[in-house]
Design a protein around this motif. Structure first.
Motif, mmCIF file in Angstrom:
data_model
loop_
_atom_site.group_PDB
_atom_site.id
_atom_site.type_symbol
_atom_site.label_atom_id
_atom_site.label_comp_id
_atom_site.label_asym_id
_atom_site.label_seq_id
_atom_site.Cartn_x
_atom_site.Cartn_y
_atom_site.Cartn_z
ATOM 1 N N LEU A 56 -3.304 12.574 -7.387
ATOM 2 C CA LEU A 56 -3.470 11.138 -7.597
ATOM 3 C C LEU A 56 -4.380 10.547 -6.526
ATOM 4 O O LEU A 56 -4.339 10.976 -5.368
ATOM 5 C CB LEU A 56 -2.121 10.419 -7.544
ATOM 6 N N ASP A 57 -5.176 9.573 -6.902
ATOM 7 C CA ASP A 57 -5.966 8.779 -5.966
ATOM 8 C C ASP A 57 -5.320 7.402 -5.882
ATOM 9 O O ASP A 57 -5.244 6.686 -6.884
ATOM 10 C CB ASP A 57 -7.409 8.641 -6.446
ATOM 11 N N LEU A 58 -4.842 7.038 -4.704
ATOM 12 C CA LEU A 58 -4.189 5.751 -4.495
ATOM 13 C C LEU A 58 -5.137 4.803 -3.779
ATOM 14 O O LEU A 58 -5.843 5.205 -2.855
ATOM 15 C CB LEU A 58 -2.926 5.920 -3.651
ATOM 16 N N THR A 59 -5.149 3.546 -4.186
ATOM 17 C CA THR A 59 -5.921 2.507 -3.505
ATOM 18 C C THR A 59 -5.026 1.292 -3.331
ATOM 19 O O THR A 59 -4.511 0.747 -4.306
ATOM 20 C CB THR A 59 -7.176 2.105 -4.309
ATOM 21 N N ALA A 60 -4.843 0.881 -2.086
ATOM 22 C CA ALA A 60 -4.141 -0.361 -1.785
ATOM 23 C C ALA A 60 -5.204 -1.397 -1.453
ATOM 24 O O ALA A 60 -6.086 -1.141 -0.626
ATOM 25 C CB ALA A 60 -3.190 -0.175 -0.614
ATOM 26 N N ALA A 61 -5.150 -2.548 -2.104
ATOM 27 C CA ALA A 61 -6.144 -3.599 -1.889
ATOM 28 C C ALA A 61 -5.430 -4.909 -1.600
ATOM 29 O O ALA A 61 -4.435 -5.238 -2.244
ATOM 30 C CB ALA A 61 -7.029 -3.745 -3.128
ATOM 31 N N SER A 62 -5.949 -5.653 -0.643
ATOM 32 C CA SER A 62 -5.387 -6.952 -0.315
ATOM 33 C C SER A 62 -6.536 -7.941 -0.140
ATOM 34 O O SER A 62 -7.487 -7.666 0.592
ATOM 35 C CB SER A 62 -4.561 -6.864 0.966
ATOM 36 N N ASP A 63 -6.437 -9.084 -0.814
ATOM 37 C CA ASP A 63 -7.500 -10.089 -0.802
ATOM 38 C C ASP A 63 -7.194 -11.204 0.179
ATOM 39 O O ASP A 63 -6.055 -11.629 0.324
ATOM 40 C CB ASP A 63 -7.667 -10.723 -2.188
ATOM 41 N N PHE A 64 -8.252 -11.680 0.812
ATOM 42 C CA PHE A 64 -8.146 -12.881 1.628
ATOM 43 C C PHE A 64 -9.293 -13.797 1.273
ATOM 44 O O PHE A 64 -10.454 -13.405 1.347
ATOM 45 C CB PHE A 64 -8.213 -12.593 3.120
ATOM 46 N N LEU A 104 -7.428 0.365 1.423
ATOM 47 C CA LEU A 104 -6.959 1.627 1.978
ATOM 48 C C LEU A 104 -6.879 2.607 0.817
ATOM 49 O O LEU A 104 -6.314 2.283 -0.229
ATOM 50 C CB LEU A 104 -5.591 1.480 2.639
ATOM 51 N N LYS A 105 -7.458 3.817 0.998
ATOM 52 C CA LYS A 105 -7.491 4.807 -0.078
ATOM 53 C C LYS A 105 -6.962 6.138 0.437
ATOM 54 O O LYS A 105 -7.185 6.497 1.596
ATOM 55 C CB LYS A 105 -8.918 5.001 -0.590
ATOM 56 N N ARG A 106 -6.289 6.853 -0.486
ATOM 57 C CA ARG A 106 -5.724 8.145 -0.104
ATOM 58 C C ARG A 106 -5.509 8.996 -1.345
ATOM 59 O O ARG A 106 -5.047 8.502 -2.364
ATOM 60 C CB ARG A 106 -4.395 7.921 0.607
ATOM 61 N N ALA A 107 -5.831 10.273 -1.236
ATOM 62 C CA ALA A 107 -5.558 11.232 -2.301
ATOM 63 C C ALA A 107 -4.263 11.959 -1.949
ATOM 64 O O ALA A 107 -4.037 12.319 -0.786
ATOM 65 C CB ALA A 107 -6.703 12.222 -2.434
ATOM 66 N N ILE A 108 -3.396 12.135 -2.951
ATOM 67 C CA ILE A 108 -2.150 12.872 -2.735
ATOM 68 C C ILE A 108 -1.957 13.871 -3.868
ATOM 69 O O ILE A 108 -2.515 13.716 -4.948
ATOM 70 C CB ILE A 108 -0.909 11.936 -2.652
ATOM 71 N N SER A 109 -1.171 14.893 -3.605
ATOM 72 C CA SER A 109 -0.768 15.874 -4.616
ATOM 73 C C SER A 109 0.749 15.864 -4.670
ATOM 74 O O SER A 109 1.409 15.931 -3.633
ATOM 75 C CB SER A 109 -1.254 17.274 -4.242
ATOM 76 N N PRO A 166 4.040 17.732 -6.506
ATOM 77 C CA PRO A 166 4.645 18.697 -7.410
ATOM 78 C C PRO A 166 5.660 17.985 -8.310
ATOM 79 O O PRO A 166 6.020 16.827 -8.050
ATOM 80 C CB PRO A 166 5.347 19.684 -6.477
ATOM 81 N N PRO A 167 6.156 18.643 -9.358
ATOM 82 C CA PRO A 167 7.165 18.007 -10.218
ATOM 83 C C PRO A 167 8.377 17.533 -9.405
ATOM 84 O O PRO A 167 8.806 18.208 -8.466
ATOM 85 C CB PRO A 167 7.556 19.124 -11.185
ATOM 86 N N ASP A 168 8.874 16.360 -9.744
ATOM 87 C CA ASP A 168 10.047 15.734 -9.105
ATOM 88 C C ASP A 168 9.844 15.340 -7.647
ATOM 89 O O ASP A 168 10.790 14.931 -6.989
ATOM 90 C CB ASP A 168 11.294 16.621 -9.233
ATOM 91 N N ALA A 169 8.634 15.457 -7.118
ATOM 92 C CA ALA A 169 8.376 15.057 -5.732
ATOM 93 C C ALA A 169 8.081 13.564 -5.668
ATOM 94 O O ALA A 169 7.570 12.973 -6.621
ATOM 95 C CB ALA A 169 7.203 15.853 -5.161
ATOM 96 N N THR A 170 8.401 12.964 -4.535
ATOM 97 C CA THR A 170 8.184 11.538 -4.314
ATOM 98 C C THR A 170 7.341 11.327 -3.064
ATOM 99 O O THR A 170 7.588 11.956 -2.029
ATOM 100 C CB THR A 170 9.527 10.796 -4.160
ATOM 101 N N PHE A 171 6.356 10.448 -3.160
ATOM 102 C CA PHE A 171 5.534 10.036 -2.027
ATOM 103 C C PHE A 171 5.972 8.629 -1.642
ATOM 104 O O PHE A 171 6.049 7.745 -2.499
ATOM 105 C CB PHE A 171 4.050 10.041 -2.418
ATOM 106 N N GLU A 172 6.260 8.412 -0.360
ATOM 107 C CA GLU A 172 6.663 7.099 0.132
ATOM 108 C C GLU A 172 5.770 6.693 1.290
ATOM 109 O O GLU A 172 5.434 7.518 2.139
ATOM 110 C CB GLU A 172 8.118 7.111 0.592
ATOM 111 N N THR A 173 5.399 5.426 1.322
ATOM 112 C CA THR A 173 4.597 4.904 2.421
ATOM 113 C C THR A 173 4.862 3.413 2.575
ATOM 114 O O THR A 173 5.503 2.799 1.719
ATOM 115 C CB THR A 173 3.090 5.179 2.180
ATOM 116 N N HIS A 174 4.366 2.851 3.672
ATOM 117 C CA HIS A 174 4.497 1.420 3.941
ATOM 118 C C HIS A 174 3.139 0.857 4.352
ATOM 119 O O HIS A 174 2.315 1.560 4.933
ATOM 120 C CB HIS A 174 5.493 1.159 5.075
ATOM 121 N N PHE A 175 2.955 -0.418 4.066
ATOM 122 C CA PHE A 175 1.777 -1.159 4.485
ATOM 123 C C PHE A 175 2.234 -2.425 5.190
ATOM 124 O O PHE A 175 3.306 -2.955 4.895
ATOM 125 C CB PHE A 175 0.926 -1.595 3.283
ATOM 126 N N LEU A 176 1.400 -2.910 6.087
ATOM 127 C CA LEU A 176 1.579 -4.236 6.665
ATOM 128 C C LEU A 176 0.370 -5.049 6.260
ATOM 129 O O LEU A 176 -0.772 -4.569 6.346
ATOM 130 C CB LEU A 176 1.647 -4.177 8.196
#
Length: 172
Positions: free
Chosen positions: A77-85, A138-143, A145-155
């Motif tokens: 997966l390619d994740l992108t977090a975007a925040s507008d000001f 902020l962008k990040r690629a993750i892999s 596996p089945p039933d796996a969970t990715f967790e993260t936080h942003f400020l």
């Protein structure tokens, strides 16, 4: 919740305080909101949940993201977090030039609107940083596996004299 009605017509629930519609979940209250859903790709199924919390007396929000591979195969997966000001959501409402700082999972627009301070989006150093006009990325690629969970936080927020040291302290 928010209900909108017109005299003589039935009131309509425009924004529920708590809603579960199939796979989609939306809950909000004092100082927080949570949204979750499922996304089906050609060869995969993921579930995600985003929770935004605004601590009392804070000039920032804490955003928790959880992405789970609910399918039978591994997925990239390619994740992108975007925040507008912007003082106005249209690009024309951003007539001033600001300096940007981007490094180690942190993007900062410095000294926005004079006394307002620095506008920032931050996470762990593994996130690539970017900016498009008034949008912090902020962008990040993750892999997963089945039933796996990715967790993260942003400020995300605005404050005077924002620094990498201060932001790293917030992640504790």
């Amino acid at each position: 919740s928010l209900t909108i009605g017109s005299p003589g017509d039935e009131a309509v629930l425009a924004l529920p305080g708590c809603s579960t519609d199939g796979d989609r979940t939306f809950i909000w209250g004092t100082h927080y909101a949570t949204y979750g859903d499922r996304i089906r790709f050609a060869k995969a199924l993921i579930t995600f949940q985003v929770t935004v919390t605004v601590p009392l007396d804070a000039a920032l929000a804490v955003v928790a993201l959880e992405v789970k591979n609910a399918g039978p195969e591994a997925i990239d997966l390619d994740l992108t977090a975007a925040s507008d000001f912007s003082p106005d959501p249209k690009p024309a409402g951003f007539p001033f030039t600001v300096e940007a700082f981007a490094r180690d999972g942190v993007v900062i627009l410095t000294d926005v609107l004079g006394a307002a301070g620095d506008y920032f989006l931050a996470s762990e150093p593994q996130w690539e940083t970017g900016r498009e006009l008034h949008t912090l990325l902020l962008k990040r690629a993750i892999s997963l596996p089945p039933d796996a969970t990715f967790e993260t936080h942003f400020l995300v927020g605005i404050q005077s004299n924002t620094s990498l040291v201060w932001l790293n302290e917030q992640f504790g």
